[in-house]
Motif scaffolding. Structure first.
Motif, PDB file in Angstrom:
ATOM      1  N   LYS A 158     -28.417  21.759  13.775  1.00 15.53           N
ATOM      2  CA  LYS A 158     -29.183  21.503  14.988  1.00 15.53           C
ATOM      3  C   LYS A 158     -30.683  21.437  14.719  1.00 15.53           C
ATOM      4  N   GLY A 159     -31.090  21.796  13.514  1.00 14.24           N
ATOM      5  CA  GLY A 159     -32.503  21.775  13.182  1.00 14.24           C
ATOM      6  C   GLY A 159     -33.288  22.911  13.802  1.00 14.24           C
ATOM      7  N   THR A 160     -32.620  24.017  14.090  1.00 10.03           N
ATOM      8  CA  THR A 160     -33.301  25.131  14.759  1.00 10.03           C
ATOM      9  C   THR A 160     -33.579  26.314  13.839  1.00 10.03           C
ATOM     10  N   THR A 161     -32.711  26.572  12.873  1.00  6.73           N
ATOM     11  CA  THR A 161     -32.851  27.761  12.030  1.00  6.73           C
ATOM     12  C   THR A 161     -32.844  27.372  10.563  1.00  6.73           C
ATOM     13  N   CYS A 162     -33.854  27.814   9.828  1.00  9.04           N
ATOM     14  CA  CYS A 162     -33.912  27.552   8.395  1.00  9.04           C
ATOM     15  C   CYS A 162     -32.858  28.398   7.689  1.00  9.04           C
ATOM     16  N   ARG A 163     -32.073  27.768   6.807  1.00 13.70           N
ATOM     17  CA  ARG A 163     -30.998  28.478   6.100  1.00 13.70           C
ATOM     18  C   ARG A 163     -31.480  29.142   4.818  1.00 13.70           C
ATOM     19  N   GLY A 216     -28.121  20.458   1.348  1.00 12.07           N
ATOM     20  CA  GLY A 216     -28.894  19.837   2.409  1.00 12.07           C
ATOM     21  C   GLY A 216     -28.031  19.362   3.571  1.00 12.07           C
ATOM     22  N   SER A 217     -28.554  19.493   4.786  1.00 11.23           N
ATOM     23  CA  SER A 217     -27.817  19.024   5.971  1.00 11.23           C
ATOM     24  C   SER A 217     -27.963  17.529   6.185  1.00 11.23           C
ATOM     25  N   GLY A 218     -28.968  16.924   5.557  1.00  7.73           N
ATOM     26  CA  GLY A 218     -29.222  15.503   5.768  1.00  7.73           C
ATOM     27  C   GLY A 218     -30.039  15.213   6.996  1.00  7.73           C
ATOM     28  N   TYR A 219     -30.022  16.099   7.958  1.00  3.77           N
ATOM     29  CA  TYR A 219     -30.782  15.997   9.202  1.00  3.77           C
ATOM     30  C   TYR A 219     -30.789  14.576   9.776  1.00  3.77           C
ATOM     31  N   GLY A 220     -29.635  14.137  10.207  1.00  4.44           N
ATOM     32  CA  GLY A 220     -29.548  12.852  10.897  1.00  4.44           C
ATOM     33  C   GLY A 220     -29.532  11.641  10.004  1.00  4.44           C
ATOM     34  N   THR A 221     -29.577  11.826   8.685  1.00  8.83           N
ATOM     35  CA  THR A 221     -29.516  10.701   7.752  1.00  8.83           C
ATOM     36  C   THR A 221     -28.136  10.654   7.104  1.00  8.83           C
ATOM     37  N   ASN A 222     -27.937   9.673   6.235  1.00  6.75           N
ATOM     38  CA  ASN A 222     -26.707   9.606   5.446  1.00  6.75           C
ATOM     39  C   ASN A 222     -26.787  10.468   4.191  1.00  6.75           C
ATOM     40  N   TYR A 223     -27.895  11.167   4.023  1.00 10.70           N
ATOM     41  CA  TYR A 223     -28.145  11.866   2.766  1.00 10.70           C
ATOM     42  C   TYR A 223     -27.804  13.344   2.866  1.00 10.70           C
ATOM     43  N   LYS A 224     -26.608  13.580   3.380  1.00 18.37           N
ATOM     44  CA  LYS A 224     -26.133  14.944   3.562  1.00 18.37           C
ATOM     45  C   LYS A 224     -25.637  15.505   2.239  1.00 18.37           C
ATOM     46  N   GLY A 225     -26.027  16.744   1.943  1.00 15.04           N
ATOM     47  CA  GLY A 225     -25.554  17.419   0.749  1.00 15.04           C
ATOM     48  C   GLY A 225     -24.132  17.938   0.928  1.00 15.04           C
ATOM     49  N   ILE A 226     -23.711  18.790   0.025  1.00 12.95           N
ATOM     50  CA  ILE A 226     -22.317  19.240   0.003  1.00 12.95           C
ATOM     51  C   ILE A 226     -22.119  20.483   0.869  1.00 12.95           C
ATOM     52  N   ALA A 227     -22.730  21.602   0.492  1.00  9.61           N
ATOM     53  CA  ALA A 227     -22.495  22.879   1.185  1.00  9.61           C
ATOM     54  C   ALA A 227     -23.592  23.109   2.216  1.00  9.61           C
TER      55      ALA A 227
END
Length: 713
Positions: A158-163, A216-227
């Motif tokens: 959701k882009g609210t909390t840094c992991r 990485g979450s990718g944050y709305g892009t196609n560049y999402k990581g794995i975990a």
């Protein structure tokens, strides 16, 4: 009388003074003891201390460390990691209470993540599995350089909390460290501290990119990581970026800090590590022991194989072969190579006169007989050569003084040939150059260097899960609309990247353990680094009013976090995984893409890592059902439907189809053989099916129909 250079004289003096203790010290420690301040600066040592492993064989360790002014960094069993004042190094090395002092130097940094390559889409979505796996409940650790802590890819979906839950910065400014300094750097353990910090103190993007691939979450892009559901602990280390003096002891202390944090929060942990050191035989005793003690149940470290696959770093003269050699190259007017043999041999060194390999003339030569090793420095046409012996391990150092370079002619390398009946192994500090076999006399002595045995530590160690790089993408389009081939594409997609280091290890073990995509991988870039906005940038994302880059990079550094992210998913499925169990899963589930017909091998290991097959294998082990397929059927869709199993075939099967439904406890609940007779859809009731997870196994002689799915009623 032969001339002796000042550097070689220092080496000779150290050989005599510390002959009794030389075997207790690694090569880097012995070298540091011989150098003055200017020489140490040339190695990249800019402080008055060195981080090293120390083990004592007698006496009170704490008292001895204090006696020599050492700063204790951490302790792993009876192995201490300490900062030793360089002024005390000689005295400490001569102390009979010391069993060993060791460190390694010259460490080097070794997306859209292409999920189709590693079969991660079904794991990400939970298709055919009891749930989706995103790394939740697992800590993903990374040691690297160049972190953007504010990048949206490190937030939740959701882009609210840094992991990012913890961060250590070795580059923190002095004013940041007041009252907060640790021996590893300034620690930031709250969201407020992390967001105020914003980024590591170095200007690089390697760590951000690798972390984006792994988590990485990718944050709305196609560049999402794995975990992308995992928590993160990142360490930005000077020794990870300042490649001239990356230090194995310092790095091990940082590995321990991440695993200690995982224990503090009660979570299993996977560390991705894209840094490597030359593997010098018999010279990493404490390093290997310390890392093997740190990993284990719920603690796995994934290491890059390295990017030396295109370098000639190894020469082997087999037993019974009369001679073998190559040409040793130099950097900064010095060269080095390491030799290992259980028996005496002869080493002939020759000085080439011309850079043209077709007409190279050997103008002078010297001969070392290791049975009667000279204690003197040998000077040959500007080359100052000395051969040191420590057990069965030899180090040949060649130094050229600046004022003597002119007399060497066009080519400054040193040709060498090993002679004798015994087996001798040679590892170069820099890539050898093979002299082509174009001479009239067909002199093949100097063209024996090979492109294998070049995997770096810690990837060579048995306790590591070691990853090589696959060609995953031939090209990409950057933000300016230009098609870029990037770095790495010398062979078709789906084959080994030319730079990916190859095994075996010096003691003959197969490495790497597996491969993952590592060419033209698009992932997060450091928005605080100018290099992130060059021609490799693919696009930018706006988050909280700031632009963030996404860029393409290549290397085993990129393949390693891809595999580490997948192992994080596996750790979510089974938090008790160990490195050995991970390797067993790789053996059973990797896709065999090798070109040698043998698996495992020293190029691909067991093959291309398969995220879905690994999760199924873990669930198979937990249920005890050994007949479950580790892949899904490709010509059939399996879905739950109100206590029934829905089967939808792409085309009507001609042959019978067997269907079995198991509980996750391994109990067979339903077994049926279908005779389709032209039908493509079936609903199969599962008697007394309650809410829960079930395993459906389908078998058929027809292509695409055999496989497993996991469904939830």
């Amino acid at each position: 009388m032969r001339k002796i250079s000042i550097v070689c004289l220092l080496l000779l003096v150290s050989t005599y003074l510390f002959a009794d203790s030389a075997e207790r010290m690694s090569f880097a420690i012995r070298q540091l003891m011989t150098l003055d301040e200017a020489g140490r600066r040339g190695m990249g040592v800019t402080t008055d201390k060195i981080c090293a492993f120390v083990r004592f064989q007698s006496g009170d360790a704490e008292v001895l460390l204090s006696q020599y002014g050492c700063e204790k960094v951490t302790q792993i069993g009876d192995i201490f990691i300490v900062n030793i004042p360089l002024s005390q190094l000689s005295a400490m090395a001569a102390d009979e209470s010391v069993e060993r002092i060791e460190t390694h130097v010259d460490g080097r940094q070794m997306l859209d993540v292409t999920p189709q390559w590693v079969n991660n889409l079904p794991v990400r979505t939970g298709l055919g599995l009891p749930q989706a796996y995103d790394g939740t409940g697992v800590l993903l650790g990374i040691i690297d350089g160049g972190f953007d802590l504010t990048h949206p890819s490190f937030y939740d979906m959701k882009g609210t909390t840094c992991r990012i839950k913890g961060f250590v910065d070795d580059y923190a400014a002095d004013e940041e460290t007041i009252g907060k300094k640790t021996v590893l750097g300034r620690e930031y353990l709250t969201q407020e501290e992390l967001m105020a910090k914003q980024h590591s103190g170095d200007a690089a993007n390697h760590g951000t990119h690798c972390l984006g691939i792994a988590a990485g979450s990718g944050y709305g892009t196609n560049y999402k990581g794995i975990a992308y559901g995992a928590d993160i602990f990142a360490v930005s280390s000077k020794n990870a970026i300042e490649s001239l003096f990356a230090n194995s002891a310092d790095q091990t202390a940082r590995v321990k800090r991440i695993f200690d944090y995982a224990d503090e929060i009660g979570k299993p942990c996977v560390i991705t590590y894209s840094i490597g050191f030359r593997h010098l035989p018999d010279d990493a005793v404490l390093y290997e022991e310390a890392l093997s003690q740190l990993v284990g149940k719920g603690k796995v470290m994934v290491a890059a194989a390295g990017n030396d696959g295109d370098d000639y770093l190894y020469v082997e003269k087999a037993a019974g072969t009369p001679t073998a050699g190559s040409v040793m190259t130099h950097q900064s007017s010095k060269g080095k190579m390491f030799l290992m043999s259980e028996h005496p041999f002869k080493l002939k060194c020759l000085s080439p006169k011309s850079v043209s390999m077709t007409d190279m003339e050997m103008v002078d030569s010297v001969l070392f007989d290791t049975q009667h090793l000279s204690a003197d420095s040998l000077v040959m046409r500007g080359h100052h050569i000395i051969l040191e012996k420590t057990g069965s391990f030899y180090t040949l150092t060649d130094r050229i003084n600046d004022h003597e370079i002119g007399i060497l002619g066009d080519y400054k390398g040193l040709a060498f040939a090993i002679e004798g009946d015994e087996k001798v192994q040679v590892l170069g500090e820099y890539s050898f150059i093979n002299m082509p076999e174009v001479h009239e006399g067909k002199d093949t002595r100097f063209c024996q260097a090979r492109m294998d045995y070049n995997i770096g530590m810690p990837g060579t160690l048995p306790s590591m899960v070691t990853i090589g790089a696959l060609n995953g993408r031939a090209s990409y389009v950057n933000s300016q609309g230009e098609t870029k081939e990037g770095y790495g594409m010398r062979s078709p997609e789906g084959t080994l990247a030319f730079f990916s280091s190859k095994g075996p290890t010096f003691d003959g073990r197969i490495k790497p353990d597996a491969v993952a995509p590592g060419v033209n991988i698009i992932s997060a870039g450091n928005s605080f680094c100018e290099d992130s906005y060059g021609t490799s940038m693919v696009t930018k994302t706006v988050f909280k009013g700031r632009e963030y880059p996404w860029l393409a990079m290549s290397g085993t550094s990129m393949a390693t976090p891809c595999a580490a992210g997948i192992i994080t998913l596996w750790m979510q499925a089974d938090p008790t995984l160990t490195p050995d169990r991970v390797k067993e899963i790789l053996q059973k589930t990797c896709k065999h893409i090798d070109d040698e017909g043998v698996s495992p091998n020293n190029k691909y290991g067991h093959g291309l890592i398969d995220a879905y097959a690994g999760v199924v294998e873990i669930l198979k082990q937990s249920t005890g059902i050994q007949t479950i397929s580790s892949h899904q059927p490709t010509a059939l869709r399996i879905r739950p439907a109100d206590g029934q199993v829905s089967l939808q075939f792409n085309t009507a099967p001609v042959q019978p189809v067997s269907v079995k439904v198991y509980s996750v406890a391994g109990q067979l609940l339903m077994e049926q053989t279908l005779h389709p007779h032209g039908n493509t859809s079936f609903l199969l009731p599962v008697t007394n099916a309650s809410k829960g997870i079930y395993i459906v196994q389908v078998n058929s002689s027809e292509e695409g129909l055999t496989g497993s799915e996991m469904i939830r009623f």
